[in-house]
Design an enzyme around this catalytic site. Structure first.
Site, short mmCIF file in Angstrom:
data_model
loop_
_atom_site.label_atom_id
_atom_site.label_comp_id
_atom_site.label_asym_id
_atom_site.label_seq_id
_atom_site.Cartn_x
_atom_site.Cartn_y
_atom_site.Cartn_z
N GLY A 8 0.84 -1.20 0.00
CA GLY A 8 0.00 0.00 0.00
C GLY A 8 0.87 1.24 0.00
O GLY A 8 1.78 1.37 0.83
N ASN A 40 -12.49 12.24 6.53
CA ASN A 40 -13.90 11.93 6.75
C ASN A 40 -14.64 13.16 7.25
O ASN A 40 -15.74 13.48 6.79
CB ASN A 40 -14.03 10.78 7.76
N ALA A 52 -1.55 11.27 8.04
CA ALA A 52 -0.37 10.84 7.28
C ALA A 52 0.61 11.99 7.02
O ALA A 52 1.82 11.84 7.22
CB ALA A 52 -0.81 10.20 5.97
N TRP A 99 -0.99 7.11 3.86
CA TRP A 99 -0.56 6.50 5.12
C TRP A 99 0.49 5.43 4.88
O TRP A 99 1.47 5.32 5.63
CB TRP A 99 -1.77 5.94 5.88
N LYS A 152 -8.91 7.82 -0.48
CA LYS A 152 -10.19 7.12 -0.32
C LYS A 152 -10.81 7.36 1.04
O LYS A 152 -10.14 7.28 2.07
CB LYS A 152 -9.96 5.61 -0.50
N LYS A 208 -13.93 5.02 14.63
CA LYS A 208 -13.74 6.48 14.78
C LYS A 208 -14.03 7.19 13.47
O LYS A 208 -14.39 8.37 13.47
CB LYS A 208 -12.35 6.81 15.34
#
Ligand SMILES: NC(=O)c1ccc[n+]([C@@H]2O[C@H](COP(=O)([O-])OP(=O)(O)OC[C@H]3O[C@@H](n4cnc5c(N)ncnc54)[C@H](O)[C@@H]3O)[C@@H](O)[C@H]2O)c1
Ligand SMILES: O=P(O)(O)OC[C@H](O)CO
Length: 392
Positions: A37, A308, A191, A41, A346, A242
């Site tokens: 990935g 978010n 991040a 992050w 995302k 969260k």
């Protein structure tokens, strides 16, 4: 309550060999780190791990990171730019990366020969990735994994009786699919701030003191403090849930409400996060939520500076009532906002909100989690956001 803060001795290689001529002692084998990935992050954590691997005894200094190939117009392939400039131009463009961090376009080649595998992808992509990694012989025997994914897997069989819905943490999914032990990492970690080397903390949920020592050696540093605790499920669940509460915090900001209101939402949200975890993962500890970076601290940072929150605020502000557009015009969907505001990154909270809602509905437990329920209904069923506070 489960035993909590893990006591461990600092990491040391298990075995050494001594060179007969010079008498020098060196580790019999080196731990080799792979990062699956390379979003914001993944890249920030890879930087931390690569800096440590270059300095610490027992680690192969080359750290490989899987970078999905992508053409940057006029510049060339993302992996080539990454390895030439030591920057991830697509997901963390302003951060200098160490030269021993090497971008690899093939997922399989990234993990081949690795002994320590960090998995850090948006959770919707994990099933396809695990399918590829399951190739027999690809993952070294004795390898260990750590998941920094914030999400959950919910399985609901259509037509099955109420109560059969299941929820799994990603460390448990990874362990089952890859057959290797998996730890969880989560904390108050935006991040970009970690990439810039700003001081912060993180929590790792571990299975043993050996894992605590190993993963501490991989990630801990003067500006990234790692605290191991014996609660893998709590760390993992807190990171997922969260993100749902962060949506509620964004709704509060979008409605233009003040600090008292947001504080109430965070308190109630934290309570639902820990109640949910203890109800469905009874071995977890409430202290993970009240005392640790993975709990309250992550909720705070995400509810002020996260993606978010940002998209949820924009979601409310795009509604006719708040934006002044004609009432017959609809507000924007989260899908639209993710594309407009996140530049390829995302959103995880909206998916998790849907997954948690469907799980609770299938288990007949919605009434225990009024905040989670309303976040879903506001996000996906056009519920009036002012109703967020009803019955809380
Ligand atoms: N960004 C943060 O500040 C942060 C902090 C802590 C935890 N997390 C968590 O880490 C996980 C990864 O988040 P991130 O921020 O690194 O990612 P991101 O949101 O930056 O998304 C980009 C990543 O998604 C991958 N991707 C995009 N489309 C894909 C596809 N079709 N198939 C497979 N992969 C695809 C990209 O290759 C890249 O690795 C998430 O669960 C997130 O909640 C993020
Ligand atoms: O940007 P978010 O909302 O995905 O949150 C990022 C991190 O999870 C904060 O720790």
């Amino acid at each position: 309550m489960a035993p909590f803060i893990t006591k461990f001795e600092p990491y040391e290689p298990e075995e050494y060999v001594i060179d007969k001529k010079s008498g020098t002692k060196s580790p019999a084998r080196l731990e080799k780190i792979a990062i699956v990935g390379s979003g914001s992050w993944g890249t920030a954590l890879a930087r931390v791990a690569a800096l440590n691997a270059a300095e610490r005894e027992g680690f192969d200094p080359e750290v490989r990171i899987w970078v999905r190939e992508h053409e940057i117009p006029g510049r060339g392939k993302l992996t080539e730019i990454f390895n030439r400039t030591h920057r991830n131009e697509r997901y963390l463009p302003d951060v200098d990366l160490p030269e021993n961090l090497v971008a690899v376009p093939s997922l399989k080649e990234t993990v081949r020969g690795a002994t320590l595998i960090l998995i850090v992808v948006p959770h919707q992509y994990l099933p396809g990735i695990l399918e590829e990694l399951k190739e027999p012989g690809l993952i070294s025997s004795g390898a260990r994994a750590i998941s920094a994914i914030k999400g959950v897997e919910v399985v609901i069989q259509k037509g099955a009786p109420q109560g059969t819905a299941r929820i799994y943490t990603y460390p448990s999914v990874i362990e089952k699919e890859l057959g290797i032990p998996c730890t969880a990492l989560g904390g108050a970690n935006i991040a970009l701030d970690v990439g810039r080397g700003e001081f912060c903390e993180t929590t790792i949920g571990v299975l043993s003191a050996k894992d605590a020592a190993l993963w501490h050696a991989v990630f801990d540093g003067p500006t990234f403090r790692v605290h191991p605790i014996e609660d893998v499920a709590g760390v993992s669940l807190s990171g997922a849930l969260k993100n749902v509460v962060a949506l509620a915090a964004g709704f509060v900001d979008g409605m233009g409400l003040g600090g008292n209101n947001k504080a109430a939402i965070l308190r109630i949200g934290l309570l639902e996060m820990s109640t949910f975890t203890l109800e469905f993962f009874p071995g977890s500890s409430p202290l993970t939520f009240s005392h640790h970076s993975a709990g309250v601290a992550d909720l705070i940072t995400t509810s002020f500076g996260g993606r978010n929150r940002k998209c949820a605020e924009a979601f409310i502000k795009s509604k006719p009532e708040y934006s002044g557009v004609k009432p017959e015009q609809r507000g924007k969907t989260f899908e639209q906002l993710e594309k407009e505001l996140l530049n390829g990154q995302k959103l995880q909270g909206t998916l998790t909100s849907r997954e948690v809602f469907e799980f609770l509905e299938a288990r007949g437990r919605l009434e225990g989690y009024p905040l989670f329920e309303k976040v879903y209904r506001i996000s996906f069923e056009e519920m009036d956001p002012k109703r967020l506070f009803e019955d809380l």
